[in-house]
Write an enzyme that holds these catalytic residues in place. Structure first.
Site, PDB file in Angstrom:
ATOM      1  CE  LYS A  92      -3.751  -2.504   2.161  1.00  0.00           C
ATOM      2  NZ  LYS A  92      -4.504  -2.877   3.365  1.00  0.00           N
TER       3      LYS A  92
ATOM      4  CD  GLN B 147      -3.294  -4.392   6.497  1.00  0.00           C
ATOM      5  OE1 GLN B 147      -3.206  -3.428   5.742  1.00  0.00           O
ATOM      6  NE2 GLN B 147      -3.895  -5.518   6.141  1.00  0.00           N
TER       7      GLN B 147
ATOM      8  CG  ASP C  72      -9.406  -0.155   4.529  1.00  0.00           C
ATOM      9  OD1 ASP C  72      -9.110  -0.456   3.357  1.00  0.00           O
ATOM     10  OD2 ASP C  72      -8.722  -0.463   5.513  1.00  0.00           O
TER      11      ASP C  72
END
Ligand code: NDP
Length: 281
Positions: free
Chosen positions: A53, A97, A120
């Site tokens: 990422k 995460q 997200d």
């Protein structure tokens, strides 16, 4: 028949070129999009995802801010960091995460992220917006999978879409997106009886199960679009939920693993970050 491969690498490369242009346009206005990535603990797979990422950010000119918390971090330490990043004007997107180490409450942490910075798309506000069909942040993996389905050019209206898996991060949002595209959607899960009866009638089949090579050729309708979300590690190799070699003899379109949905997921994270910066601008 040999299926057409929907190549995540090619689609991502095209999208990232367009994202670079959007980032440059923002920079010309004095705004550099910023993504804060929080990694708690030492999970090896998570470390790889986070690195990919951050590399993606660098590629398109988004600034990434890395926050590494130890395995022993407390809920309040994590929450304080999220609150600080919510206020930070240089940060347009915040990513925690997952999974978090045992003892930390994922839902509580995610709910604290400012919904506008929830790149997200896991915040209940964004999930709710998706469900009722108003504009919000769409979760990266289903958004990427949907982009791949649309890249086939097939008219989705009235098609039978079967999604295997009902997780909050993949299966459920995927089903809602397909419903929004006027598909007739069937959701399958571990309690579904006679799974093959459903998969055999799927014009679009999305596998998000987490079991290596779970979908075999006999489960697939000839000509179907098969989207493999699975990431499974077998003998040091990454394989999907679909038995690629046999299924590609039956399907019309198929995504590979690696180089499929996973690649698109990161690109959609970048897209959501740039979109957040554009909204901020
Ligand atoms: P979860 O474990 O949260 O969900 C798996 C789903 O599969 C559950 O809904 C489960 O049903 C269902 N399932 C399990 N066994 C069967 C079975 N025998 N028959 C039918 N359904 C079954 O996983 P995720 O949704 O988080 O992820 C799914 C896969 O996608 C994983 O391999 C993961 O690594 C990968 N992934 C890939 C991403 C990417 O970027 N490409 C991003 C996120 C995930 P039930 O609900 O009844 O338990």
């Amino acid at each position: 028949m040999s299926a057409i491969r929907i190549d995540g690498k090619t689609l991502s490369a095209e999208l990232r070129e367009k994202l670079k242009e959007r980032v440059n346009a923002l920079k010309a206005r004095g705004i550099t999009p910023g993504l804060a990535v929080i990694l708690v603990g030492e999970d090896e797979a998570s470390k790889i995802y986070v690195r990919n990422k951050e590399n993606g950010c660098e590629e398109i000119g988004v600034k990434s801010f890395s926050y590494r918390l130890p395995e022993t971090a407390t809920q309040s330490e994590l929450e304080e960091l999220i609150k600080k990043l919510n206020k930070d004007e240089n940060v347009n997107g915040i990513l925690v995460q997952l999974p978090l180490p045992n003892g930390l409450d994922e839902q509580k942490a995610l709910a604290l992220i400012d919904a506008k910075k929830d790149v997200d798309g896991f915040h209940i506000e964004n999930m709710g917006k998706l469900l009722i069909g108003t504009e919000g942040v769409v979760a990266c993996t289903p958004k990427g999978a949907m982009y791949m389905i649309r890249s086939t050019g097939i008219d989705l209206s009235g098609k039978h879409a079967v999604v295997i898996g009902r997780s909050n991060i993949v299966g459920k949002p995927m089903s809602v997106l397909l419903l929004g595209a006027n598909c007739t959607v069937t959701m399958c899960h571990s309690r579904t009886q006679n799974l093959k009866e459903f998969t055999k009638t799927a014009d679009i089949l999305v596998a998000a199960v987490g079991k290596a090579k779970f979908i075999t050729a006999d489960m697939v309708k000839p000509g179907a679009v098969v989207i493999d979300v699975g990431i499974n590690r077998v003998d040091g190799k990454v394989v999907g939920d679909v038995d690629y070699d046999s299924v590609s003899e039956v399907a019309g379109y198929i995504t590979p693993v690696p180089g499929g949905v996973g690649k698109m997921t990161i690109t959609m994270l970048l897209d959501n970050t740039v979109e957040a910066a554009e909204r901020y601008a």
